[in-house]
Design an enzyme around this catalytic site. Structure first.
Site, PDB file in Angstrom:
ATOM      1  N   HIS A   1       0.851  -1.187   0.000  1.00 55.85           N
ATOM      2  CA  HIS A   1       0.000   0.000   0.000  1.00 55.85           C
ATOM      3  C   HIS A   1       0.887   1.237   0.000  1.00 55.85           C
ATOM      4  O   HIS A   1       1.224   1.769   1.063  1.00 55.85           O
ATOM      5  CB  HIS A   1      -0.910   0.000   1.230  1.00 55.85           C
ATOM      6  CG  HIS A   1      -1.843  -1.171   1.295  1.00 55.85           C
ATOM      7  ND1 HIS A   1      -1.410  -2.428   1.624  1.00 55.85           N
ATOM      8  CD2 HIS A   1      -3.186  -1.269   1.068  1.00 55.85           C
ATOM      9  CE1 HIS A   1      -2.450  -3.257   1.611  1.00 55.85           C
ATOM     10  NE2 HIS A   1      -3.531  -2.579   1.276  1.00 55.85           N
TER      11      HIS A   1
ATOM     12  N   HIS B   1      -1.869  -0.913   7.013  1.00 57.84           N
ATOM     13  CA  HIS B   1      -1.550  -1.221   5.616  1.00 57.84           C
ATOM     14  C   HIS B   1      -0.424  -0.318   5.100  1.00 57.84           C
ATOM     15  O   HIS B   1       0.298  -0.691   4.179  1.00 57.84           O
ATOM     16  CB  HIS B   1      -2.792  -1.079   4.737  1.00 57.84           C
ATOM     17  CG  HIS B   1      -3.464   0.252   4.852  1.00 57.84           C
ATOM     18  ND1 HIS B   1      -4.472   0.492   5.762  1.00 57.84           N
ATOM     19  CD2 HIS B   1      -3.288   1.413   4.175  1.00 57.84           C
ATOM     20  CE1 HIS B   1      -4.884   1.742   5.639  1.00 57.84           C
ATOM     21  NE2 HIS B   1      -4.171   2.322   4.687  1.00 57.84           N
TER      22      HIS B   1
ATOM     23  N   PRO C   1      -5.997  -4.719  11.092  1.00 54.00           N
ATOM     24  CA  PRO C   1      -7.459  -4.704  11.224  1.00 54.00           C
ATOM     25  C   PRO C   1      -7.889  -3.305  11.667  1.00 54.00           C
ATOM     26  O   PRO C   1      -7.652  -2.901  12.809  1.00 54.00           O
ATOM     27  CB  PRO C   1      -7.723  -5.751  12.311  1.00 54.00           C
ATOM     28  CG  PRO C   1      -6.505  -6.629  12.308  1.00 54.00           C
ATOM     29  CD  PRO C   1      -5.372  -5.705  11.986  1.00 54.00           C
ATOM     30  N   LEU C   2      -8.482  -2.567  10.766  1.00 54.65           N
ATOM     31  CA  LEU C   2      -8.670  -1.132  10.982  1.00 54.65           C
ATOM     32  C   LEU C   2      -9.497  -0.834  12.228  1.00 54.65           C
ATOM     33  O   LEU C   2     -10.442  -1.536  12.559  1.00 54.65           O
ATOM     34  CB  LEU C   2      -9.320  -0.504   9.753  1.00 54.65           C
ATOM     35  CG  LEU C   2      -8.421  -0.461   8.515  1.00 54.65           C
ATOM     36  CD1 LEU C   2      -9.189   0.062   7.300  1.00 54.65           C
ATOM     37  CD2 LEU C   2      -7.185   0.387   8.760  1.00 54.65           C
TER      38      LEU C   2
ATOM     39  N   GLY D   1     -10.475   4.782   6.929  1.00 49.61           N
ATOM     40  CA  GLY D   1     -11.009   3.462   7.242  1.00 49.61           C
ATOM     41  C   GLY D   1     -11.048   3.185   8.730  1.00 49.61           C
ATOM     42  O   GLY D   1     -11.995   2.568   9.238  1.00 49.61           O
TER      43      GLY D   1
ATOM     44  N   ASN E   1      -7.559  11.658   3.610  1.00 46.89           N
ATOM     45  CA  ASN E   1      -7.266  11.761   2.174  1.00 46.89           C
ATOM     46  C   ASN E   1      -8.470  11.431   1.298  1.00 46.89           C
ATOM     47  O   ASN E   1      -8.406  11.538   0.069  1.00 46.89           O
ATOM     48  CB  ASN E   1      -6.058  10.895   1.796  1.00 46.89           C
ATOM     49  CG  ASN E   1      -6.301   9.412   1.997  1.00 46.89           C
ATOM     50  OD1 ASN E   1      -7.362   8.875   1.718  1.00 46.89           O
ATOM     51  ND2 ASN E   1      -5.269   8.717   2.485  1.00 46.89           N
TER      52      ASN E   1
ATOM     53  N   ILE F   1      -9.845   8.799   0.278  1.00 46.42           N
ATOM     54  CA  ILE F   1      -9.734   7.732  -0.715  1.00 46.42           C
ATOM     55  C   ILE F   1      -9.625   6.392   0.005  1.00 46.42           C
ATOM     56  O   ILE F   1      -8.908   6.261   1.006  1.00 46.42           O
ATOM     57  CB  ILE F   1      -8.485   7.925  -1.618  1.00 46.42           C
ATOM     58  CG1 ILE F   1      -8.681   9.126  -2.545  1.00 46.42           C
ATOM     59  CG2 ILE F   1      -8.195   6.671  -2.438  1.00 46.42           C
ATOM     60  CD1 ILE F   1      -9.736   8.927  -3.626  1.00 46.42           C
TER      61      ILE F   1
ATOM     62  N   HIS G   1      -3.802   3.231  -3.430  1.00 46.45           N
ATOM     63  CA  HIS G   1      -4.003   2.804  -2.045  1.00 46.45           C
ATOM     64  C   HIS G   1      -3.388   1.432  -1.789  1.00 46.45           C
ATOM     65  O   HIS G   1      -2.683   1.248  -0.795  1.00 46.45           O
ATOM     66  CB  HIS G   1      -5.501   2.751  -1.714  1.00 46.45           C
ATOM     67  CG  HIS G   1      -5.803   2.112  -0.389  1.00 46.45           C
ATOM     68  ND1 HIS G   1      -5.831   2.812   0.786  1.00 46.45           N
ATOM     69  CD2 HIS G   1      -6.065   0.819  -0.057  1.00 46.45           C
ATOM     70  CE1 HIS G   1      -6.104   1.993   1.788  1.00 46.45           C
ATOM     71  NE2 HIS G   1      -6.252   0.770   1.299  1.00 46.45           N
TER      72      HIS G   1
ATOM     73  N   ARG H   1     -18.790 -17.896  39.080  1.00 42.44           N
ATOM     74  CA  ARG H   1     -18.642 -16.436  38.992  1.00 42.44           C
ATOM     75  C   ARG H   1     -18.496 -15.822  40.387  1.00 42.44           C
ATOM     76  O   ARG H   1     -17.758 -14.853  40.577  1.00 42.44           O
ATOM     77  CB  ARG H   1     -19.819 -15.800  38.243  1.00 42.44           C
ATOM     78  CG  ARG H   1     -21.152 -15.865  38.951  1.00 42.44           C
ATOM     79  CD  ARG H   1     -22.204 -14.969  38.330  1.00 42.44           C
ATOM     80  NE  ARG H   1     -23.474 -15.099  39.028  1.00 42.44           N
ATOM     81  CZ  ARG H   1     -24.519 -14.309  38.833  1.00 42.44           C
ATOM     82  NH1 ARG H   1     -24.449 -13.324  37.961  1.00 42.44           N
ATOM     83  NH2 ARG H   1     -25.638 -14.497  39.492  1.00 42.44           N
TER      84      ARG H   1
ATOM     85  N   GLU I   1     -18.023  -3.800  24.081  1.00 45.12           N
ATOM     86  CA  GLU I   1     -17.194  -4.989  24.238  1.00 45.12           C
ATOM     87  C   GLU I   1     -15.953  -4.975  23.342  1.00 45.12           C
ATOM     88  O   GLU I   1     -14.859  -5.375  23.773  1.00 45.12           O
ATOM     89  CB  GLU I   1     -18.010  -6.257  23.955  1.00 45.12           C
ATOM     90  CG  GLU I   1     -19.055  -6.590  24.998  1.00 45.12           C
ATOM     91  CD  GLU I   1     -20.397  -5.955  24.703  1.00 45.12           C
ATOM     92  OE1 GLU I   1     -21.375  -6.305  25.396  1.00 45.12           O
ATOM     93  OE2 GLU I   1     -20.471  -5.114  23.779  1.00 45.12           O
TER      94      GLU I   1
ATOM     95  N   HIS J   1     -28.773 -15.406  24.750  1.00 47.20           N
ATOM     96  CA  HIS J   1     -27.737 -15.219  25.763  1.00 47.20           C
ATOM     97  C   HIS J   1     -27.059 -16.532  26.174  1.00 47.20           C
ATOM     98  O   HIS J   1     -26.173 -16.513  27.031  1.00 47.20           O
ATOM     99  CB  HIS J   1     -28.326 -14.553  27.010  1.00 47.20           C
ATOM    100  CG  HIS J   1     -28.596 -13.090  26.853  1.00 47.20           C
ATOM    101  ND1 HIS J   1     -29.308 -12.581  25.798  1.00 47.20           N
ATOM    102  CD2 HIS J   1     -28.228 -12.019  27.610  1.00 47.20           C
ATOM    103  CE1 HIS J   1     -29.391 -11.258  25.912  1.00 47.20           C
ATOM    104  NE2 HIS J   1     -28.735 -10.895  26.999  1.00 47.20           N
TER     105      HIS J   1
ATOM    106  N   ARG K   1     -23.252 -19.117  36.113  1.00 51.19           N
ATOM    107  CA  ARG K   1     -24.135 -18.326  36.975  1.00 51.19           C
ATOM    108  C   ARG K   1     -24.758 -19.172  38.086  1.00 51.19           C
ATOM    109  O   ARG K   1     -24.973 -18.690  39.197  1.00 51.19           O
ATOM    110  CB  ARG K   1     -25.240 -17.713  36.106  1.00 51.19           C
ATOM    111  CG  ARG K   1     -26.274 -16.911  36.858  1.00 51.19           C
ATOM    112  CD  ARG K   1     -27.406 -16.520  35.926  1.00 51.19           C
ATOM    113  NE  ARG K   1     -28.398 -15.675  36.549  1.00 51.19           N
ATOM    114  CZ  ARG K   1     -29.563 -15.366  35.992  1.00 51.19           C
ATOM    115  NH1 ARG K   1     -29.859 -15.831  34.797  1.00 51.19           N
ATOM    116  NH2 ARG K   1     -30.412 -14.594  36.618  1.00 51.19           N
TER     117      ARG K   1
END
Length: 683
Positions: free
Chosen positions: A35, A75, A124-125, A168, A197, A199, A275, A368, A424, A486, A532
């Site tokens: 890139h 990248h 991973p953006l 991104g 930018n 793009i 890019h 727990r 999360e 759940h 639980r």
């Protein structure tokens, strides 16, 4: 940070910036992959940061007192690699020539632990942005904990986090979560430079995005500055320098950089093609003409390299000054200094194992709740322990009762309870950032079913081998009336499939305390899977449990003198109790039974063959595994004759005992499975 200007703040005329641009273009061209666009256009920004603003020492990439830099837009990795090479890190020109090649120190995206000077694995953006928030939180906590009295700028704990992010990164949902969190915590030790930018791979960002980013971050509590492009089209680096030098207030800082991707490439600039693909030999030659040089690929003149590597001398001086600050602080605070040394080395106090809580056999307690009690003991012995939940501190039982909340108000930064809110993904990524910062042990809690929201961050934790700890309560169908939305089914198998991740599902209160201790020992991420519903504390010798959990599986009981029982019952977590009850019935029917607790498939799989065979002798083919989750992944344990008692469908909404019965989680089903396994083994 330094106060002298870096070598050259001009644009195309600056030889160091020019070298950085061409190294990026040449490396991508040599690899025929990468890139180049952002790495070329942002070279002046990176040169300014590494030459003037980031406190770093190229000769000691792991220096505790350094600032942190995260290339969230991973990248554009050649942007970072070029700076690391030019400023004198242990990265050679050959390493740049081997960009993206197998086994090189310059992988396609920055990888923590592979390249000296890379502070986080990114690509991973959005996650780099969130890890930067976590780093800033850790630094703020340590500053308050160890040196709150010192004026700003006078403490060895005054460290800054710098993040370079792309369009991104800010499109990803995690950036909204993390940005909101940073604003709430007033992280004035965090600066994010946003390369606007406009793009991306599909073309212009307005195909998918039309929001006002400045207004968004201001609404989240950030200070926002904007740097327009200069008259020639380049980033106005002088304006950026003025903004960064001006100081700020008690807010995180977003600096919006209006740029043109791949500037000053003659035809590729401003295009989506620049890019994610090599520019091509003709375009790279045109770039050299635009920059006014005729050097060969990877040719950096000695004079230019000498100028760039003034960073080595500057970094050594910064390090020397910091050492002096730290020595003075340690003299004033000997007890804190000794504790800090242990914390940075991730030492576990020798008395901790003997201090773990213990429960008497027959005591009814959920895992727990046992985890809650264990956390209090750990917090007493480990002042570096910090944790919190995604708005679930009470149901997760994660609160450290002896401490307050981590908040910016009223000296609250010493608080050890982090309120992550319903975020999360950002929580998990920020925990990774806190761990990367060093000097802090961190855990984060939510329900097991919501580990799906965390998964991309769990994967990066495993990839970076970070000792992040994740606490998941409400496992299995026994949480009852919340229903199938759940009730986790496939989650355990999914976590076990992740290389380098250690999941531990304790069977009772005493195994839970041991699971916490073992999680603290890990060199990579660990997840505690907790229930639980109350469970009976089993009559297992507590002195055996820690080693048993450490090995992932161990024999709970075996009533065969010949070491060849008729059947082996293997229970995990809450279902060990079912295996114990089924064993009682089978023994009454005249069978010899071995009961095995297997709290961690991951740890058991890492044991040598001798130990594994001692627990599960290969000749004993009649085996039953019982776990209230998907049976996927148990084939190698049960073999060709064994039976897996599990749940290969989603759960039901109803009282816990009714749902367990409806889904076949009963001792009677385990007995029937044992009969079937013994019949198969005889055939």
């Amino acid at each position: 940070m330094t106060t002298t200007a870096p070598p050259g703040l001009s644009r195309t005329g600056n030889e160091v910036v020019t070298a950085a641009r061409l190294l990026a273009a040449d490396a991508v061209e040599a690899a025929q992959s990468g890139h180049p666009g952002a790495a070329i256009s942002l070279a002046p920004v990176a040169t300014l940061l590494y030459g003037k603003y980031i406190r770093h020492d190229p000769q000691d990439p792991h220096w505790f007192g350094r600032d942190r830099f995260i290339l969230s837009c991973g990248h554009a990795s050649m942007l970072l690699y070029a700076q690391l090479y030019l400023t004198g890190y242990d990265l050679s020109l050959d390493d740049l020539k081997n960009f993206r090649r197998l086994g090189s120190k310059t992988p396609g995206h920055p990888e923590y632990g592979i390249t000296p000077g890379v502070d986080a694995t990114t690509g991973p953006l959005g996650q780099g942005f969130a890890m930067g928030v976590g780093m800033a939180m850790a630094f703020a906590h340590q500053r308050a904990l160890y040196d709150a009295e010192a004026p700003t700028g006078d403490s060895p704990f005054d460290r800054h986090v710098w993040v370079l992010a792309s369009d991104g990164d800010l499109e990803e949902g995690i950036s909204y979560e993390a940005g909101s969190l940073a604003g709430r915590h007033q992280l004035d030790n965090l600066t994010v430079l946003y390369d606007r930018n406009r793009i991306q791979i599909d073309g212009a960002t307005d195909l998918a995005w039309s929001e006002d980013v400045v207004a968004r971050f201001e609404a989240q509590g950030w200070r926002v500055s904007t740097v327009a492009r200069a008259s020639d089209g380049d980033i106005d680096i002088t304006a950026l320098d003025d903004i960064l030098s001006a100081g700020g207030d008690h807010r995180p800082h977003l600096v919006v950089l209006d740029s043109e991707i791949a500037w000053p490439s003659p035809t590729a600039r401003g295009t989506a093609g620049s890019h994610g693909a090599p520019l091509g030999a003709e375009e790279v030659a045109g770039l050299r003409r635009e920059l006014g040089v005729d050097t060969a690929p990877f040719d950096v003149p000695d004079a230019v390299l000498d100028t760039a590597r003034e960073a080595v001398t500057a970094g050594a001086e910064l390090h020397r000054r910091w050492d002096g600050q730290m020595e003075q602080w340690a003299t004033r605070n000997p007890a804190r200094a000794a504790d800090l040394r242990r914390v940075v080395d991730r030492g576990i106090p020798g008395e901790l194992n003997d201090s773990l809580p213990r429960w008497e056999p027959g005591t009814m307690v959920s895992t727990r709740d046992a985890s809650r009690d264990t956390i209090q003991v750990l917090a007493e012995h480990l002042p570096e322990l910090v944790g919190g939940s995604a708005d679930l501190a009470d149901p997760n039982r994660t609160a450290i009762t002896s401490s307050g909340s981590f908040l910016p108000e009223d000296g609250g930064r010493t608080g050890r309870n982090v309120h992550w809110g319903v975020r999360e993904f950002a929580m998990a990524a920020a925990v990774n950032g806190m761990v990367l910062a060093g000097g802090t042990r961190v855990f984060a809690g939510t329900f097991l079913t919501f580990s799906d929201y965390e998964r991309a961050a769990l994967r990066l934790a495993a990839l970076m081998k970070l000792p992040s700890i994740f606490v998941w309560s409400h496992d299995s169908i026994a949480l009852g009336q919340d229903g199938p939305t759940h009730q986790p089914i496939e989650h355990l198998a999914s976590l076990r499939a992740m290389p380098g991740f250690t999941s531990i599902r304790p069977a009772d209160a005493n195994e839970t305390a041991a699971a916490w201790f073992v999680a603290l020992e890990q060199d990579g991420p660990a997840g505690l899977v907790l229930c639980r519903q109350p469970l009976k504390t089993l009559g297992i010798d507590p002195d055996r449990i820690v080693d048993g959990v450490r090995r992932g599986a161990y024999i709970v009981s075996s009533d065969s003198t010949a070491d060849d029982p008729d059947v082996i019952l293997i229970g995990t977590g809450s279902e060990l109790e079912l295996a114990v009850d089924a064993a009682t019935t089978l023994r009454g029917n005249g069978y010899a039974v071995r009961v095995v607790s297997m709290p961690s498939r991951d740890l058991f799989d890492r044991q040598d063959d001798k130990y594994r065979d001692s627990v599960l002798p290969p000749q004993l083919r009649a085996r039953v595994v019982v776990e209230a989750a998907a049976t996927f992944g148990w084939g190698d344990i049960i073999g060709d004759a064994g039976v897996a008692v599990g749940i290969d469908h989603f759960g039901e909404s109803g009282p816990a005992t009714d749902v367990q019965r409806a889904c076949g989680m009963t001792a009677e089903r385990v007995v029937a499975a044992a009969d079937e396994a013994m019949s198969r083994s005889r055939k």
